[in-house]
Design an enzyme around this catalytic site. Structure first.
Site, mmCIF file in Angstrom:
data_model
loop_
_atom_site.group_PDB
_atom_site.id
_atom_site.type_symbol
_atom_site.label_atom_id
_atom_site.label_comp_id
_atom_site.label_asym_id
_atom_site.label_seq_id
_atom_site.Cartn_x
_atom_site.Cartn_y
_atom_site.Cartn_z
ATOM 1 N N TYR A 1 -16.270 -50.832 -52.882
ATOM 2 C CA TYR A 1 -15.054 -49.647 -52.613
ATOM 3 C C TYR A 1 -15.674 -48.370 -53.401
ATOM 4 O O TYR A 1 -16.561 -48.670 -54.186
ATOM 5 C CB TYR A 1 -13.894 -50.264 -53.273
ATOM 6 C CG TYR A 1 -13.776 -50.534 -54.679
ATOM 7 C CD1 TYR A 1 -13.660 -49.573 -55.697
ATOM 8 C CD2 TYR A 1 -14.065 -51.918 -55.243
ATOM 9 C CE1 TYR A 1 -13.714 -49.950 -57.083
ATOM 10 C CE2 TYR A 1 -14.226 -52.228 -56.429
ATOM 11 C CZ TYR A 1 -13.719 -51.459 -57.327
ATOM 12 O OH TYR A 1 -14.017 -51.792 -58.654
ATOM 13 N N HIS B 1 -19.971 -49.956 -56.571
ATOM 14 C CA HIS B 1 -19.898 -48.989 -55.770
ATOM 15 C C HIS B 1 -21.137 -48.619 -55.161
ATOM 16 O O HIS B 1 -22.289 -48.986 -55.737
ATOM 17 C CB HIS B 1 -19.464 -47.609 -56.582
ATOM 18 C CG HIS B 1 -18.404 -47.752 -57.457
ATOM 19 N ND1 HIS B 1 -17.100 -48.425 -57.090
ATOM 20 C CD2 HIS B 1 -18.408 -47.794 -58.789
ATOM 21 C CE1 HIS B 1 -16.201 -48.676 -58.292
ATOM 22 N NE2 HIS B 1 -17.138 -48.215 -59.264
#
Length: 324
Positions: free
Chosen positions: A253, A300
């Site tokens: 994400y 990430h």
């Protein structure tokens, strides 16, 4: 006299025929403005700043990613989630707790403003925004006055101003946080919750009411000082939009900093970014402590985020200030 009337009728008929043909031609001509409002946007100013985020919509790379209709901030009216969005969002941190999302939203907006924020975009508006990250490249930058000059100054997580005013400024209009990064805020600052999980929304409710939530996956503050009339909640749909459209599904994400820049692109007309990236010596740590960070670490897609931010700068959608 009868001859004159016949000639007049003939010329009138010819004139009407010519006008009909001309009208049909111009309706199909590519040189005439389309009735499509999106086509009209290409040729119209979108703000009164020197440069605008939207600008001329002639950049396919940007148009493919940027969706001006995506809801940025949550309210009751736009709170219903698509099934795939809800499944993805809940999957960010699986929980055995069965939670009724609709009930949580109702609780949220019985406490906090239920508004359609920042829907006033137009050719007469020039809203300038500074997104201030926490990189050590802010040290000795002397960016303080420049940052404070912006209409909106968005700070991320715990980044302080006290003791660093010369380099980071004093103004904070919006503070991005979630339970694990919560800090006390001044009364004039908007608390902007990034709900990476539904537990974050429950925590926000708890901090202003029962104060019973003290843990998420780690220990968190049970309450913070903040103005409940200035609370905003990022829309879960926006987080997935950042992941799908902008991150192209890299990583698990997007990072808080990356989402904050995208949020600024949706609520501001001109976006300047400070405190992102490594210091002049190539080290990755905060300006306020020696905590090491690195854009390649964690869940990430840091490399991809970094490349995307530089593409936004290359296309004059943001300006990044490196501090050196």
């Amino acid at each position: 006299m009868a001859c004159f009337h016949r000639l007049a009728l003939r010329y009138t008929t010819l004139l009407l025929s010519f006008m009909t043909i001309l009208l049909l031609f111009t309706q199909n001509s590519p040189l005439v403005e389309s009735d499509d409002p999106f086509d009209d946007l290409i040729f119209q100013p979108t703000c009164s700043c020197r440069t605008c985020v939207m600008g001329f919509l002639d950049d396919d790379w940007f148009i493919y990613r940027y969706n001006p209709t995506i809801p940025a901030l949550l309210n009751r009216k736009n709170s219903k989630l698509h099934k795939n969005t809800y499944k993805w969002w809940r999957g960010l941190q699986p929980s055995r707790l069965r939670v009724n999302y609709t009930e949580v939203v109702d609780q949220l907006f019985s406490l906090f403003p239920d508004e359609d924020h920042y829907s006033d975009a137009g050719p007469d508006r020039c809203r300038t925004c500074a997104v201030v990250g926490n990189s050590a490249n802010l040290l000795r930058s002397n960016y303080g006055p420049l940052i404070d000059y912006h209409d909106i100054v968005i700070r991320i997580n715990k980044g302080p101003t006290q003791g660093f005013e010369k380099d980071v400024g004093t103004k904070t209009t919006h503070r991005i946080l979630y339970p694990e990064s919560a800090v006390d805020l001044e009364n004039s600052t908007h608390l902007v919750l990034f709900p990476f999980k539904i537990r974050d929304m429950q925590w926000l409710i708890s901090t202003f009411t029962t104060r019973h939530i003290t843990r998420t996956y780690i220990r968190v503050k049970s309450s913070i000082i903040a103005n409940e009339n200035k609370v905003m909640i990022l829309h879960p749909e926006f987080i997935k939009y950042a992941y799908d459209k902008w991150m192209q599904n890299h990583g698990r994400y997007p990072s808080t900093g990356f989402i904050t820049v995208l949020l600024a692109l949706h609520i501001c007309d001109q976006v300047n970014v400070f405190g992102f990236g490594a210091s002049s010596t190539g080290t990755w740590h905060h300006y306020f402590d020696k905590t090491r960070t690195h854009f390649k670490g964690g869940p990430h897609g840091g490399d991809f985020e970094n490349v995307t931010l530089h593409k936004l700068q290359h296309r004059n959608k943001i300006t990044m200030y490196k501090g050196f």
